[in-house]
Enzyme design. Structure first.
Site, PDB file in Angstrom:
ATOM      1  N   ARG A 150      28.316  12.478  36.583  1.00 33.57           N
ATOM      2  CA  ARG A 150      28.649  11.132  36.301  1.00 33.57           C
ATOM      3  C   ARG A 150      27.707  10.347  36.910  1.00 33.57           C
ATOM      4  O   ARG A 150      27.971   9.398  36.701  1.00 33.57           O
ATOM      5  CB  ARG A 150      30.533  10.401  35.433  1.00 33.57           C
ATOM      6  N   LYS A 192      35.339  30.317  36.344  1.00 29.30           N
ATOM      7  CA  LYS A 192      36.630  30.598  36.173  1.00 29.30           C
ATOM      8  C   LYS A 192      37.375  29.343  36.233  1.00 29.30           C
ATOM      9  O   LYS A 192      37.103  28.224  37.381  1.00 29.30           O
ATOM     10  CB  LYS A 192      37.289  31.946  36.457  1.00 29.30           C
ATOM     11  N   ASP A 249      33.578  35.848  37.611  1.00 25.64           N
ATOM     12  CA  ASP A 249      34.265  35.619  38.699  1.00 25.64           C
ATOM     13  C   ASP A 249      33.859  36.049  40.063  1.00 25.64           C
ATOM     14  O   ASP A 249      33.704  37.242  40.287  1.00 25.64           O
ATOM     15  CB  ASP A 249      34.968  37.042  37.790  1.00 25.64           C
ATOM     16  N   HIS A 250      34.297  35.199  40.835  1.00 26.57           N
ATOM     17  CA  HIS A 250      33.277  35.966  42.276  1.00 26.57           C
ATOM     18  C   HIS A 250      33.960  36.849  42.787  1.00 26.57           C
ATOM     19  O   HIS A 250      32.837  37.022  43.632  1.00 26.57           O
ATOM     20  CB  HIS A 250      33.214  34.242  42.989  1.00 26.57           C
ATOM     21  N   LYS A 304      31.961  39.956  44.889  1.00 27.61           N
ATOM     22  CA  LYS A 304      31.955  40.727  46.996  1.00 27.61           C
ATOM     23  C   LYS A 304      31.524  41.985  46.885  1.00 27.61           C
ATOM     24  O   LYS A 304      31.733  42.625  45.922  1.00 27.61           O
ATOM     25  CB  LYS A 304      33.514  40.369  46.789  1.00 27.61           C
ATOM     26  N   GLU A 352      46.679  34.656  51.149  1.00 33.94           N
ATOM     27  CA  GLU A 352      45.779  33.329  52.000  1.00 33.94           C
ATOM     28  C   GLU A 352      46.198  33.040  52.958  1.00 33.94           C
ATOM     29  O   GLU A 352      47.299  32.852  52.669  1.00 33.94           O
ATOM     30  CB  GLU A 352      44.902  32.797  50.593  1.00 33.94           C
ATOM     31  N   ASP A 400      45.481  31.003  38.214  1.00 30.30           N
ATOM     32  CA  ASP A 400      43.900  30.973  39.387  1.00 30.30           C
ATOM     33  C   ASP A 400      43.760  31.898  40.175  1.00 30.30           C
ATOM     34  O   ASP A 400      42.689  32.159  40.329  1.00 30.30           O
ATOM     35  CB  ASP A 400      44.580  30.147  40.773  1.00 30.30           C
ATOM     36  N   HIS A 427      40.733  37.849  39.048  1.00 28.47           N
ATOM     37  CA  HIS A 427      40.259  38.169  40.497  1.00 28.47           C
ATOM     38  C   HIS A 427      40.999  39.314  40.378  1.00 28.47           C
ATOM     39  O   HIS A 427      40.475  40.532  40.808  1.00 28.47           O
ATOM     40  CB  HIS A 427      40.293  37.755  41.443  1.00 28.47           C
ATOM     41  N   LYS A 441      48.913  31.510  48.183  1.00 27.78           N
ATOM     42  CA  LYS A 441      49.023  30.760  49.368  1.00 27.78           C
ATOM     43  C   LYS A 441      49.618  30.709  50.944  1.00 27.78           C
ATOM     44  O   LYS A 441      51.342  30.656  50.964  1.00 27.78           O
ATOM     45  CB  LYS A 441      48.384  29.247  48.728  1.00 27.78           C
TER      46      LYS A 441
HETATM   47  C1  BG6 Z   1      39.132  31.091  43.869  1.00 25.85           C
HETATM   48  C2  BG6 Z   1      40.344  30.828  43.732  1.00 25.85           C
HETATM   49  O1  BG6 Z   1      38.977  31.620  42.432  1.00 25.85           O
HETATM   50  O2  BG6 Z   1      39.759  31.840  44.487  1.00 25.85           O
HETATM   51  C3  BG6 Z   1      41.101  30.158  45.135  1.00 25.85           C
HETATM   52  O3  BG6 Z   1      40.817  29.756  42.425  1.00 25.85           O
HETATM   53  C4  BG6 Z   1      41.234  30.360  45.846  1.00 25.85           C
HETATM   54  O4  BG6 Z   1      42.315  29.363  44.786  1.00 25.85           O
HETATM   55  C5  BG6 Z   1      39.867  31.089  46.625  1.00 25.85           C
HETATM   56  O5  BG6 Z   1      41.877  30.046  47.256  1.00 25.85           O
HETATM   57  C6  BG6 Z   1      39.317  32.792  47.265  1.00 25.85           C
HETATM   58  O6  BG6 Z   1      38.302  33.590  47.046  1.00 25.85           O
HETATM   59  P1  BG6 Z   1      37.796  34.144  48.067  1.00 25.85           P
HETATM   60  O7  BG6 Z   1      36.429  34.428  47.706  1.00 25.85           O
HETATM   61  O8  BG6 Z   1      38.439  33.525  50.225  1.00 25.85           O
HETATM   62  O9  BG6 Z   1      39.193  35.463  48.716  1.00 25.85           O
END
Ligand code: BG6
Length: 492
Positions: free
Chosen positions: A50, A149, A178-179, A183, A217, A236, A241, A340
């Site tokens: 923006r 996501k 979904d990352h 992995k 985490e 989240d 995940h 977290k």
């Molecule tokens: C993200 C979440 O999708 O994944 C975050 O929104 C989280 O809150 C993160 O910290 C964790 O990813 P990774 O790859 O560090 O395990």
């Protein structure tokens, strides 16, 4: 080192181009792929946002964030010179489609290229951006759209987004990220299960007692707190995940690696998740929120302090017991937890096998512990199988568990690329296997909605836990009640 397959020339438009995801993940991933020669000379990265920024200002932002974010020594001034030439910046308000002139002009004449619109924005903008691309005539036959996501915040909003994007793009052009699926160690779960015949006969009820999945985490919510406070750990992390990990772990063997073959099996797992009544939600789930504490000897503030508010009922920790209602998994509990500001960063799946049916070591009966398979996703990636062995000695029969330990880092001796590197290349290649199909996202929300509803109906309390611990005591009690305990707590 695995093969490097070059991708066709592309125009990649990143909506949300000045945001955290673009700066921290997408641009570094593209920098790496470019440095390794996977990107053709003409390919372009077009950041859209923006703000009224000049290209030079935007490039300065990118440079700074690469210098800060790339591992030490990886920012190369000579490479930056060629990488920056690919990067363009356009001002494009997601909600004001009539003003997308600069973007249209930049794309004109390049219709034959692979064109990817990456939506690194709030989900509420997915529909409007897709519509903007359509109304400006920017969708070509070679176009794909990537949705970060979370897709929505419940089943209903996910359907609305899917419908709106589906009006403009066909399902095979839509890549829902979904990352975790990008992995290396998550993909290794497929290798472990389907490239070895050893495990399959044991991968079921009768052989497995229960499964634990921990995604912990040590970081807090940092700069994303406003977003996070509206979302919480269940939406989240679990909706996407962790449920994807459950799917890959529990699905039936697909007939091939074809994208729909794999996704057809995953959706069956999601549909077999046992819905929970309000009472079951109360007894099988724990919500937590961190208070001030210490991690690695550093004191850290509590969630409410970080939020700068008086109170919040957003959970930063969740533990759940879930069941999969099918022949393979009936009565095998899956315990999941994520949070977290826990004791450390650790993601792993622990499989506890059944006790031996009869011990022939009567005086040792309390020492025969069940076999464990630990699939370590991060850090210290690898697989560990614990088996009982006799301690050497001239008399007696002393048993103790010992580990067969496979460390991927030691075995393969290479670092892992970031998940986004793999996923971006898959989008550019047009391979949706590592992305979520519409029905998967909706089925996952459908199950998660039941838990949210249970929490709301019973006003389930958010329990405090001290930062640096393993979550609220109720999380240990969840397993304790079943005469079990979390295995990962002694790992960091
Ligand atoms: C993200 C979440 O999708 O994944 C975050 O929104 C989280 O809150 C993160 O910290 C964790 O990813 P990774 O790859 O560090 O395990």
């Amino acid at each position: 080192m695995a093969q490097l397959i070059p991708v066709d020339t592309f125009d990649l438009i990143i909506f949300g181009g000045t945001g955290d995801l673009a700066m921290r993940k997408l641009l570094p991933a593209l920098y790496h792929r470019d440095r390794d020669g996977q990107v053709t000379a003409d390919s372009r990265i077009i950041a859209a946002s923006r703000g009224a920024l000049t290209r030079d200002k935007y490039l300065a932002m990118v440079k700074k964030s690469l210098q800060k974010g790339l591992p030490k020594g990886e920012f190369d001034a000579a490479h930056w010179k060629s990488f920056k030439d690919r990067i363009h910046y356009v001002q494009a308000d997601a909600l004001a489609h009539a003003n997308w002139g600069r973007l249209s002009k930049l794309l004109a004449g390049h219709e034959e290229r692979v064109r990817v619109a990456y939506l690194a924005t709030a989900p509420s903008l997915f529909g409007p951006i897709a519509t903007g691309l359509k109304s400006n005539g920017l969708i070509t036959t070679n176009s794909r759209i990537v949705l970060e996501k979370p897709v929505g915040r419940d089943y209903e909003s996910a359907c609305e987004i899917n419908n709106a994007v589906g009006e403009c793009f066909s399902e095979n052009q839509i890549y829902r990220i979904d990352h975790y699926l990008g992995k290396e160690t998550v993909q290794n779960l497929l290798a472990l299960r389907f490239a070895n015949s050893l495990f399959e006969p044991l991968w079921r009820r009768g052989a497995i007692d229960h499964v634990q999945i921990t995604v912990a985490e040590d970081l807090g919510v940092g700069g994303r707190i406003e977003f996070y406070d509206r979302v919480g750990a269940l939406r989240d992390m679990v909706q996407n995940h962790i449920l994807q990990l459950v799917c890959l772990f529990a699905m039936e063997p697909p007939s091939s690696l074809d994208h729909d073959a794999v996704r057809d099996e995953k959706i069956k797992v999601l549909r077999a998740l046992k819905p929970m009544s309000v009472d079951e939600v109360r007894s099988s789930s724990v919500r937590g929120q961190y208070t001030a504490g210490a991690i690695n000897s550093n004191t850290v503030p509590g969630y409410i302090d970080e939020l700068g508010g008086d109170s919040s009922t957003t959970e930063t920790f969740v533990a759940l017991k879930l069941e999969i209602e099918n022949w393979r998994w009936s009565n095998v509990p899956f315990y999941l937890r994520t949070g977290k500001r826990l004791s450390g960063k650790l993601s792993e799946i622990v499989v506890q096998f059944q006790d031996v049916p009869h011990s022939i070591f009567p005086e040792q009966k309390y020492n025969v512990t069940p076999n464990l398979l630990r699939i370590r996703l991060q850090p210290d990636e690898g697989v560990q199988l614990s088996v009982m062995a006799k301690e050497p000695g001239p008399g007696g029969f002393d048993l103790r568990p010992v580990s067969l330990d496979l460390s991927f880092a030691e075995t393969f001796g290479v670092g892992y690329p970031d998940a986004y590197e793999r996923l971006l290349m898959e989008v550019l290649r047009g391979n949706p296997a590592l992305f979520m199909r519409r029905d998967e996202v909706e089925a996952a929300w459908n199950w998660i909605d039941g838990i949210i509803e249970g929490w709301e109906t019973s006003k389930q309390k958010v329990e405090s836990y001290v930062a640096g611990s393993w979550g609220p005591p109720a999380s240990s009690l969840l397993l304790d009640r079943d005469d079990r305990a979390w295995y990962s707590d002694d790992k960091t």
